[in-house]
Design a protein around this motif. Structure first.
Motif, PDB file in Angstrom:
ATOM      1  N   LEU A  78      38.769 100.314 167.076  1.00 52.91           N
ATOM      2  CA  LEU A  78      36.790 100.107 167.754  1.00 52.91           C
ATOM      3  C   LEU A  78      36.261 100.922 169.128  1.00 52.91           C
ATOM      4  O   LEU A  78      37.345 101.456 169.549  1.00 52.91           O
ATOM      5  CB  LEU A  78      36.811  98.331 167.603  1.00 52.91           C
ATOM      6  N   SER A  79      35.693 100.937 168.803  1.00 56.45           N
ATOM      7  CA  SER A  79      34.526 101.667 169.859  1.00 56.45           C
ATOM      8  C   SER A  79      34.464 100.269 170.635  1.00 56.45           C
ATOM      9  O   SER A  79      34.693  99.082 170.679  1.00 56.45           O
ATOM     10  CB  SER A  79      33.457 102.151 169.813  1.00 56.45           C
ATOM     11  N   LEU A  80      34.217 101.090 172.305  1.00 52.56           N
ATOM     12  CA  LEU A  80      33.898  99.815 173.381  1.00 52.56           C
ATOM     13  C   LEU A  80      32.265  98.787 173.361  1.00 52.56           C
ATOM     14  O   LEU A  80      32.830  97.716 172.895  1.00 52.56           O
ATOM     15  CB  LEU A  80      33.536 100.625 174.609  1.00 52.56           C
ATOM     16  N   MET A  82      31.522  98.339 169.664  1.00 55.53           N
ATOM     17  CA  MET A  82      31.872  96.996 168.320  1.00 55.53           C
ATOM     18  C   MET A  82      32.178  95.975 169.197  1.00 55.53           C
ATOM     19  O   MET A  82      32.258  95.557 168.804  1.00 55.53           O
ATOM     20  CB  MET A  82      32.475  98.515 167.372  1.00 55.53           C
ATOM     21  N   ILE A  83      33.409  96.851 170.271  1.00 62.04           N
ATOM     22  CA  ILE A  83      34.278  95.152 170.421  1.00 62.04           C
ATOM     23  C   ILE A  83      33.195  94.531 171.636  1.00 62.04           C
ATOM     24  O   ILE A  83      32.856  93.177 171.504  1.00 62.04           O
ATOM     25  CB  ILE A  83      35.347  95.730 171.559  1.00 62.04           C
ATOM     26  N   TYR A  84      32.301  95.166 172.517  1.00 60.51           N
ATOM     27  CA  TYR A  84      31.569  94.072 172.844  1.00 60.51           C
ATOM     28  C   TYR A  84      30.135  93.588 171.901  1.00 60.51           C
ATOM     29  O   TYR A  84      29.973  92.066 172.059  1.00 60.51           O
ATOM     30  CB  TYR A  84      30.471  95.101 173.355  1.00 60.51           C
ATOM     31  N   GLN A  85      29.809  93.721 170.989  1.00 54.76           N
ATOM     32  CA  GLN A  85      29.053  93.096 169.994  1.00 54.76           C
ATOM     33  C   GLN A  85      30.027  91.567 168.980  1.00 54.76           C
ATOM     34  O   GLN A  85      29.433  91.170 168.908  1.00 54.76           O
ATOM     35  CB  GLN A  85      28.664  94.561 168.845  1.00 54.76           C
ATOM     36  N   TYR A  86      31.360  92.137 169.253  1.00 51.76           N
ATOM     37  CA  TYR A  86      32.168  90.874 168.712  1.00 51.76           C
ATOM     38  C   TYR A  86      31.962  89.566 169.693  1.00 51.76           C
ATOM     39  O   TYR A  86      31.917  89.075 169.026  1.00 51.76           O
ATOM     40  CB  TYR A  86      33.863  91.479 168.369  1.00 51.76           C
ATOM     41  N   ILE A  99      34.188  93.694 179.732  1.00 57.69           N
ATOM     42  CA  ILE A  99      34.713  94.519 178.291  1.00 57.69           C
ATOM     43  C   ILE A  99      35.050  96.013 178.656  1.00 57.69           C
ATOM     44  O   ILE A  99      36.378  96.226 178.105  1.00 57.69           O
ATOM     45  CB  ILE A  99      33.517  94.617 177.212  1.00 57.69           C
ATOM     46  N   LYS A 100      34.325  96.843 178.945  1.00 59.29           N
ATOM     47  CA  LYS A 100      35.027  97.894 179.213  1.00 59.29           C
ATOM     48  C   LYS A 100      35.962  98.067 180.167  1.00 59.29           C
ATOM     49  O   LYS A 100      36.557  99.283 180.000  1.00 59.29           O
ATOM     50  CB  LYS A 100      33.087  98.496 180.220  1.00 59.29           C
ATOM     51  N   LYS A 101      35.669  97.981 181.169  1.00 58.13           N
ATOM     52  CA  LYS A 101      37.394  97.500 182.180  1.00 58.13           C
ATOM     53  C   LYS A 101      38.824  97.648 180.916  1.00 58.13           C
ATOM     54  O   LYS A 101      39.363  98.328 180.995  1.00 58.13           O
ATOM     55  CB  LYS A 101      37.424  96.746 183.333  1.00 58.13           C
ATOM     56  N   SER A 102      38.355  96.101 180.520  1.00 55.90           N
ATOM     57  CA  SER A 102      39.860  95.986 179.577  1.00 55.90           C
ATOM     58  C   SER A 102      39.849  97.383 178.795  1.00 55.90           C
ATOM     59  O   SER A 102      40.555  97.899 177.946  1.00 55.90           O
ATOM     60  CB  SER A 102      39.846  95.002 178.668  1.00 55.90           C
ATOM     61  N   GLU A 113      43.397 111.472 178.123  1.00 56.81           N
ATOM     62  CA  GLU A 113      41.730 111.993 178.342  1.00 56.81           C
ATOM     63  C   GLU A 113      40.764 111.450 179.090  1.00 56.81           C
ATOM     64  O   GLU A 113      40.195 110.736 179.766  1.00 56.81           O
ATOM     65  CB  GLU A 113      42.459 113.517 178.781  1.00 56.81           C
ATOM     66  N   GLU A 114      40.318 110.878 177.255  1.00 57.92           N
ATOM     67  CA  GLU A 114      38.564 110.836 177.022  1.00 57.92           C
ATOM     68  C   GLU A 114      38.866 109.544 176.601  1.00 57.92           C
ATOM     69  O   GLU A 114      40.040 109.051 175.911  1.00 57.92           O
ATOM     70  CB  GLU A 114      38.364 111.199 176.257  1.00 57.92           C
ATOM     71  N   PRO A 115      37.838 108.333 176.729  1.00 51.79           N
ATOM     72  CA  PRO A 115      38.329 107.326 176.274  1.00 51.79           C
ATOM     73  C   PRO A 115      37.720 107.602 174.683  1.00 51.79           C
ATOM     74  O   PRO A 115      37.277 107.832 173.989  1.00 51.79           O
ATOM     75  CB  PRO A 115      37.033 106.365 176.805  1.00 51.79           C
ATOM     76  N   SER A 116      38.916 106.289 174.080  1.00 48.11           N
ATOM     77  CA  SER A 116      38.796 107.450 172.320  1.00 48.11           C
ATOM     78  C   SER A 116      38.747 105.485 171.837  1.00 48.11           C
ATOM     79  O   SER A 116      39.415 104.408 172.420  1.00 48.11           O
ATOM     80  CB  SER A 116      40.300 107.710 172.393  1.00 48.11           C
TER      81      SER A 116
END
Length: 256
Positions: A78-80, A82-86, A99-102, A113-116
């Motif tokens: 899941l992308s950031l 998508m999780i936020y929409q959930y 949500i972003k920090k988690s 190295e990059e958000p995945s």
């Protein structure tokens, strides 16, 4: 702290009385009974505003519980967003920053190295601790910035003579003692001593030890790196909290 405040009862009384006065239902006792039934099983947090969800530890614990129960069977990455929409399916006003920090903490744990994209099960473990103890972590941010400055100084050999040698263990001990002293001060001076039991601080002290040990492997090339290093220390600190048995069990005790 008196009995009612200890169990955060005034929050629920104020909430239901306010609702009764606004709606003025014909059968207020039925509404009252229904409300406290929902509090008892935790469904009172569903579709409620963010401010209400964070108003008690019990509310936060049950929000985490229902968030997990709702999407635990999701197996895809899941992308950031998508999780936020959930999350917004449970409450539309939830904090995006939490949500972003988690999400970023999981990426830190995975050494990306990059958000995945990540698994929901990994996300909820990080979210559970970061959200429940969010006020405490927020209070720790200034301390972590101080620890960062101290760490950079130690790498540049600018500390006092007793710790400016190449004895990294000595430097780490100094940084750890400083970190613990600052966090203890926060715990004692900002009412956390009332909110959380003494075992909470014992766990945090152990977590600090785990957090500072890897620091001396980090190379510092410029003072401009301080923000990145501060973020690293914060993420490492929170990551170690996520795996602490006491902190996890303390959240779970509110699910009764």
């Amino acid at each position: 702290m008196d009995y009612l405040e200890k169990h955060e009862i005034p929050v629920y009384f104020q909430d239901i009385v306010t609702n009764l006065l606004i709606k003025k239902p014909e059968k207020p006792l039925q509404i009252l009974n229904s409300y406290f039934e929902s509090v008892a099983n935790g469904t009172n947090v569903l579709l409620r505003e963010y401010e209400y969800i964070i108003s008690t530890k019990r509310n936060k614990a049950y929000f985490i519980h229902y968030f997990h129960e709702s999407f635990k069977n999701t197996k895809k990455l899941l992308s950031l967003d998508m999780i936020y929409q959930y999350c917004k399916l449970i409450t539309a006003s939830f904090s995006y920053d939490i949500i972003k920090k988690s999400f970023l903490i999981v990426n830190h744990q995975n050494k990306n190295e990059e958000p995945s994209n990540i698994l929901f099960e990994d996300f909820i473990k990080a979210f559970k601790i970061y959200f429940f103890y969010y006020d405490f972590f927020k209070s720790c941010k200034k301390t972590i910035d101080k620890v960062t400055d101290l760490f950079i100084s130690s790498k540049k050999n600018n500390l006092q003579d007793s710790i400016t040698t190449k004895n990294y263990e000595n430097k780490i001990d100094y940084i750890e003692a400083f970190f613990i002293k600052e966090i203890t001060s926060i715990y004692e001076n900002e009412d956390y001593i009332i909110i959380y039991p003494k075992d909470f601080l014992l766990s945090i002290n152990s977590i600090i030890h785990k957090t500072v040990i890897p620091l001396m492997r980090i190379e510092v090339y410029s003072i401009l790196e301080s923000e990145n290093i501060s973020n690293y220390i914060e993420n490492e600190f929170i990551s170690n909290c996520i795996n602490d048995e006491f902190l996890v069990s303390y959240v779970n005790k509110y699910l009764y």
